[in-house]
Design a protein around this motif. Structure first.
Motif, PDB file in Angstrom:
ATOM      1  N   THR A  97       0.805  -1.227   0.000  1.00 23.20           N
ATOM      2  CA  THR A  97       0.000   0.000   0.000  1.00 23.20           C
ATOM      3  C   THR A  97       0.836   1.274   0.000  1.00 23.20           C
ATOM      4  O   THR A  97       0.283   2.377   0.011  1.00 23.20           O
ATOM      5  N   ARG A  98       2.173   1.158   0.000  1.00 25.01           N
ATOM      6  CA  ARG A  98       3.036   2.347  -0.026  1.00 25.01           C
ATOM      7  C   ARG A  98       3.149   2.832  -1.468  1.00 25.01           C
ATOM      8  O   ARG A  98       4.178   2.675  -2.127  1.00 25.01           O
ATOM      9  N   ASN A  99       2.081   3.424  -1.924  1.00 21.73           N
ATOM     10  CA  ASN A  99       1.961   3.837  -3.333  1.00 21.73           C
ATOM     11  C   ASN A  99       1.636   5.325  -3.362  1.00 21.73           C
ATOM     12  O   ASN A  99       0.525   5.725  -2.995  1.00 21.73           O
ATOM     13  N   TRP A 100       2.579   6.134  -3.805  1.00 19.56           N
ATOM     14  CA  TRP A 100       2.447   7.582  -3.676  1.00 19.56           C
ATOM     15  C   TRP A 100       2.561   8.261  -5.052  1.00 19.56           C
ATOM     16  O   TRP A 100       3.152   7.732  -5.986  1.00 19.56           O
ATOM     17  N   ASP A 101       2.039   9.468  -5.125  1.00 23.90           N
ATOM     18  CA  ASP A 101       2.090  10.258  -6.356  1.00 23.90           C
ATOM     19  C   ASP A 101       3.326  11.156  -6.311  1.00 23.90           C
ATOM     20  O   ASP A 101       3.424  12.056  -5.471  1.00 23.90           O
ATOM     21  N   TYR A 102       4.261  10.907  -7.230  1.00 25.21           N
ATOM     22  CA  TYR A 102       5.528  11.648  -7.239  1.00 25.21           C
ATOM     23  C   TYR A 102       5.644  12.633  -8.407  1.00 25.21           C
ATOM     24  O   TYR A 102       6.740  13.097  -8.713  1.00 25.21           O
ATOM     25  N   ARG A 103       4.538  12.987  -9.037  1.00 27.39           N
ATOM     26  CA  ARG A 103       4.605  13.838 -10.235  1.00 27.39           C
ATOM     27  C   ARG A 103       4.605  15.327  -9.898  1.00 27.39           C
ATOM     28  O   ARG A 103       4.191  16.142 -10.721  1.00 27.39           O
ATOM     29  N   TYR A 104       5.099  15.668  -8.742  1.00 28.47           N
ATOM     30  CA  TYR A 104       5.121  17.055  -8.292  1.00 28.47           C
ATOM     31  C   TYR A 104       6.549  17.512  -8.047  1.00 28.47           C
ATOM     32  O   TYR A 104       7.497  16.732  -8.149  1.00 28.47           O
ATOM     33  N   SER A 105       6.678  18.790  -7.715  1.00 26.96           N
ATOM     34  CA  SER A 105       8.003  19.375  -7.543  1.00 26.96           C
ATOM     35  C   SER A 105       8.302  19.531  -6.055  1.00 26.96           C
ATOM     36  O   SER A 105       7.796  20.452  -5.397  1.00 26.96           O
ATOM     37  N   TRP A 106       9.113  18.607  -5.527  1.00 21.95           N
ATOM     38  CA  TRP A 106       9.598  18.709  -4.146  1.00 21.95           C
ATOM     39  C   TRP A 106      10.740  19.718  -4.102  1.00 21.95           C
ATOM     40  O   TRP A 106      11.661  19.662  -4.928  1.00 21.95           O
ATOM     41  N   ILE A 107      10.723  20.620  -3.150  1.00 16.36           N
ATOM     42  CA  ILE A 107      11.815  21.590  -3.034  1.00 16.36           C
ATOM     43  C   ILE A 107      13.143  20.868  -2.854  1.00 16.36           C
ATOM     44  O   ILE A 107      14.136  21.160  -3.528  1.00 16.36           O
ATOM     45  N   ARG A 108      13.176  19.900  -1.947  1.00 11.46           N
ATOM     46  CA  ARG A 108      14.428  19.207  -1.639  1.00 11.46           C
ATOM     47  C   ARG A 108      14.993  18.512  -2.871  1.00 11.46           C
ATOM     48  O   ARG A 108      16.152  18.712  -3.239  1.00 11.46           O
ATOM     49  N   ASP A 109      14.184  17.668  -3.509  1.00  8.12           N
ATOM     50  CA  ASP A 109      14.660  16.925  -4.674  1.00  8.12           C
ATOM     51  C   ASP A 109      15.084  17.865  -5.789  1.00  8.12           C
ATOM     52  O   ASP A 109      16.076  17.629  -6.491  1.00  8.12           O
ATOM     53  N   SER A 110      14.326  18.952  -5.936  1.00  8.83           N
ATOM     54  CA  SER A 110      14.629  19.906  -7.002  1.00  8.83           C
ATOM     55  C   SER A 110      15.940  20.634  -6.739  1.00  8.83           C
ATOM     56  O   SER A 110      16.725  20.877  -7.663  1.00  8.83           O
ATOM     57  N   VAL A 111      16.201  20.990  -5.475  1.00  9.82           N
ATOM     58  CA  VAL A 111      17.470  21.641  -5.137  1.00  9.82           C
ATOM     59  C   VAL A 111      18.628  20.690  -5.412  1.00  9.82           C
ATOM     60  O   VAL A 111      19.675  21.097  -5.949  1.00  9.82           O
ATOM     61  N   PHE A 112      18.469  19.418  -5.045  1.00 10.66           N
ATOM     62  CA  PHE A 112      19.503  18.432  -5.373  1.00 10.66           C
ATOM     63  C   PHE A 112      19.772  18.422  -6.877  1.00 10.66           C
ATOM     64  O   PHE A 112      20.922  18.372  -7.327  1.00 10.66           O
ATOM     65  N   THR A 113      18.684  18.451  -7.656  1.00 10.88           N
ATOM     66  CA  THR A 113      18.807  18.407  -9.109  1.00 10.88           C
ATOM     67  C   THR A 113      19.504  19.650  -9.647  1.00 10.88           C
ATOM     68  O   THR A 113      20.416  19.570 -10.471  1.00 10.88           O
ATOM     69  N   VAL A 114      19.063  20.804  -9.160  1.00 14.00           N
ATOM     70  CA  VAL A 114      19.666  22.070  -9.594  1.00 14.00           C
ATOM     71  C   VAL A 114      21.158  22.087  -9.269  1.00 14.00           C
ATOM     72  O   VAL A 114      21.990  22.522 -10.075  1.00 14.00           O
ATOM     73  N   ARG A 115      21.506  21.573  -8.078  1.00 18.09           N
ATOM     74  CA  ARG A 115      22.920  21.552  -7.676  1.00 18.09           C
ATOM     75  C   ARG A 115      23.746  20.707  -8.637  1.00 18.09           C
ATOM     76  O   ARG A 115      24.834  21.105  -9.071  1.00 18.09           O
ATOM     77  N   ALA A 116      23.225  19.535  -8.989  1.00 19.13           N
ATOM     78  CA  ALA A 116      23.961  18.654  -9.900  1.00 19.13           C
ATOM     79  C   ALA A 116      24.077  19.274 -11.287  1.00 19.13           C
ATOM     80  O   ALA A 116      25.153  19.264 -11.901  1.00 19.13           O
ATOM     81  N   LEU A 117      22.963  19.819 -11.786  1.00 19.10           N
ATOM     82  CA  LEU A 117      23.003  20.432 -13.117  1.00 19.10           C
ATOM     83  C   LEU A 117      23.941  21.632 -13.142  1.00 19.10           C
ATOM     84  O   LEU A 117      24.658  21.858 -14.125  1.00 19.10           O
ATOM     85  N   HIS A 118      23.941  22.394 -12.045  1.00 20.07           N
ATOM     86  CA  HIS A 118      24.830  23.552 -11.968  1.00 20.07           C
ATOM     87  C   HIS A 118      26.289  23.110 -12.056  1.00 20.07           C
ATOM     88  O   HIS A 118      27.106  23.739 -12.749  1.00 20.07           O
ATOM     89  N   GLN A 119      26.636  22.032 -11.371  1.00 19.61           N
ATOM     90  CA  GLN A 119      28.018  21.540 -11.418  1.00 19.61           C
ATOM     91  C   GLN A 119      28.398  21.065 -12.811  1.00 19.61           C
ATOM     92  O   GLN A 119      29.587  20.994 -13.143  1.00 19.61           O
ATOM     93  N   LEU A 120      27.399  20.737 -13.617  1.00 19.09           N
ATOM     94  CA  LEU A 120      27.670  20.292 -14.984  1.00 19.09           C
ATOM     95  C   LEU A 120      27.517  21.423 -15.996  1.00 19.09           C
ATOM     96  O   LEU A 120      27.524  21.187 -17.207  1.00 19.09           O
TER      97      LEU A 120
END
Length: 608
Positions: A277-300
């Motif tokens: 039953t651990r079934n969640w909707d992940y199609r949104y923009s989490w601040i935390r995950d997005s900051v991680f992503t921005v950090r990685a893209l910035h380094q590239l």
């Protein structure tokens, strides 16, 4: 909708069998069999048009598949793109199927919403079947199918419409599905285009003229050029392997180009354990995950993504720190009410299927630190700090000073009681520490004495209550004996040095107590939810990062290679992995896993 018996689990392809295509607005998942089993338009977090990923009978699909049962299927992405290339081979012939969302090289902000499917004959001759069976609103609406004088079909229902053009003559089955078989030989090409349009605009769209199918080849070239141009701007510190490049492109594909938001994944309700039953909707923009992503893209070398995400968060939170949520819809929507779709059976019978996410209203204190840390990294890399954004950050930091002593739900969004999570407290420390640094270096007005006092108080609280002196390790929460892989992130933000003896012992304890078959669990504490979950792949990559910075390169490489082995054949990761069944679990593709893989690879340096 009529009831039906539960579909056998064996009917559903493994999650690893899917590939994603995207135009940085909407996305689709396509199986090895050439079937579009998940597609949400016009946004990645919109209702599904094809959704049998979550109900094989009700969800709808669009398939182009060989009629011979003994075909062999292989696939890849066109280099540097999100264009999927699937090869089918039978005893009689070989064909190639291209799938992509058309991109305009000059205007990615305004998408076309065209899913293009091109079949090329390579050798011999092959018979294939086309089935176009749309179902709107997560399988609840069977659309009305209509044929127009132009030869195009339209499928309409509720607030959605599709325009379907095909070079293969299609027939209508049961008034709402399209079907045909056709043969294709070497050197021949057949094209199918499915365009999203709102029902009230369909007649005007058709009246103004649909693209000639022969012109669709231009879409392919422009889309290829757009993706390869973006990938070509990558500026890594050393030559990257194919997996890391694919992860980077996948993160871009999860971006909602119009607003700058970054979705956590392209799916909802893929289970963390089959049948659970651990079934969640992940199609949104989490601040935390997005900051991680921005950090990685910035380094590239991708600077624009960071600036646009700054703007997205400031707009979505209305510029107020105490009104900031931990996630938003990709268009900035705040209300993400969680609903269970009880008419869907779920992937392999994993119910409930959920849309929306109740965690949007949770308190997760770490997101404040992530935002301020991102602003500091932006400043430290030589960019000018914006005074208007500083006003927003000041509000964020003041909110931290008021709230850091309260309990929260933590990085894992635990749905049980709130606790004093060590990772959350450490990120509160980051918020006031980096905030004070930004104020001093830019001459910004700030209540520095108050911030520095809060910073020192937070550190003292963690060092005394979040640290097990007897074992010499950081624990999950104040007064807890449990371990949590989230504390592997503490050195990244400078709360503790990677080689600090406390951190060295903590890493060793996590390896002993959270590792199963070379991968890590998130934590070993009860969380108030039923059922099991798989191994959480980002945590293993966080471990790699720690080990690499501690000089333990051989150990780091061992864990890295194990985690990378959990990608599918085209380099896509899910959220979790079942080491017993050797199968992917959780939503897919999952951005946090991809960004964690990138950061682990960068930490390893040029080591092969």
């Amino acid at each position: 909708m009529p009831n039906h018996e539960m579909t056998p689990e064996s009917i559903y392809p493994p999650i690893a069998d899917y590939a994603m295509i995207s135009d940085c607005h909407c996305s689709a998942l396509i199986s090895r069999a050439g079937s579009v089993d998940w597609c949400c338009m016009p946004r990645i977090d919109d209702d599904s048009c094809f959704g049998r990923l979550l109900d094989w009978n009700k969800g709808g699909f669009c398939a182009i598949t060989p009629t011979a049962g003994n075909y062999v299927s292989t696939r890849c992405y066109v280099t540097g793109t999100m264009i999927l290339e699937t090869h089918f081979k039978t005893e009689d012939g070989e064909v190639r199927l291209f799938d992509f969302f058309a991109m305009d090289r000059n205007d990615a902000i305004h998408p076309r919403y065209d899913h293009v499917r091109i079949v090329d004959g390579i050798s011999g001759e092959m018979e294939l079947c086309i089935e176009v069976c749309p179902r709107f609103d997560y399988g609840e609406i069977i659309p009305y199918m209509n044929r127009h004088d132009s030869g195009a079909y339209t499928a309409t229902g509720s607030n959605k419409g599709l325009i379907i053009q095909s070079e293969v003559a299609l027939g209508v089955e049961k008034h709402h599905d399209l079907y045909a078989t056709f043969r294709i030989g070497a050197g021949e090409r057949r094209r199918l285009v499915i365009q999203f349009q709102y029902p009230e605009l369909i007649d005007d769209t058709i009246a103004h003229g649909l693209p000639e199918l022969a012109d669709i080849d231009g879409f392919f070239e422009r889309t290829k050029e757009w993706w390869q141009s973006w990938a070509g701007r990558m500026k890594p510190p050393f030559a990257l392997d194919e997996q890391t490049v694919r992860s980077t492109i996948t993160l871009k594909a999860l971006t909602f180009e119009r607003t700058g938001a970054i979705a956590a994944a392209s799916t909802t309700s893929l289970p963390e354990w089959i049948g659970g039953t651990r079934n969640w909707d992940y199609r949104y923009s989490w601040i935390r995950d997005s900051v991680f992503t921005v950090r990685a893209l910035h380094q590239l070398g991708y600077v624009a993504e960071a600036d646009r995400f700054h703007q997205f968060i400031q707009r979505s939170s209305a510029g107020s720190g105490d009104e900031m949520q931990i996630m938003y819809g990709v268009d900035g929507k705040r209300r993400l009410t969680e609903i269970e779709l009880d008419w869907l059976e779920g992937y392999k019978g994993s119910k409930p299927v959920r849309i929306g996410n109740r965690a949007a209203k949770q308190s997760q204190l770490d997101v404040y630190g992530e935002l301020v840390e991102m602003a500091w990294e932006w400043h430290a890399s030589g960019h000018e700090s914006d005074r208007q954004y500083w006003s927003f950050l000041t509000d964020v930091i003041d909110t931290v000073c008021k709230q850091w002593m309260t309990k929260d739900h933590g990085i894992w969004e635990v749905r049980g009681e709130q606790r004093h999570y060590v990772h959350s407290k450490a990120m509160c420390w980051v918020a006031v520490e980096r905030g004070a640094m930004l104020a001093k270096e830019n001459g910004f007005s700030a209540p520095l004495e108050q911030w520095i006092t809060a910073r020192d108080d937070i550190r003292h609280a963690i060092d005394t209550e979040g640290y097990d002196a007897e074992r010499g390790i950081f624990v999950q929460a104040f007064g807890s004996d449990y371990l949590d892989a989230a504390v592997l992130l503490l050195p990244r933000v400078g709360f503790v040095d990677y080689k600090d003896p406390r951190m060295m012992r903590t890493v060793d304890a996590i390896c002993r107590e959270l590792e199963v078959d070379g991968l890590l669990l998130r934590y070993n504490s009860p969380d108030g939810l039923p059922d099991r979950e798989g191994m959480f792949l980002p945590c293993t990559f966080w471990l790699v990062n720690c080990l690499a910075h501690q000089g333990r390169r051989d150990e780091a490489l061992k864990y890295y290679e194990r985690a990378v082995s959990c990608a599918n054949d085209i380099g896509l990761f899910s959220e979790e992995f079942d080491v017993e069944g050797e199968q992917m679990l959780g939503n897919f593709p999952q951005g946090l896993t991809h960004v964690s893989q990138i950061m682990a690879r960068l930490a390893l340096g040029g080591v092969e």
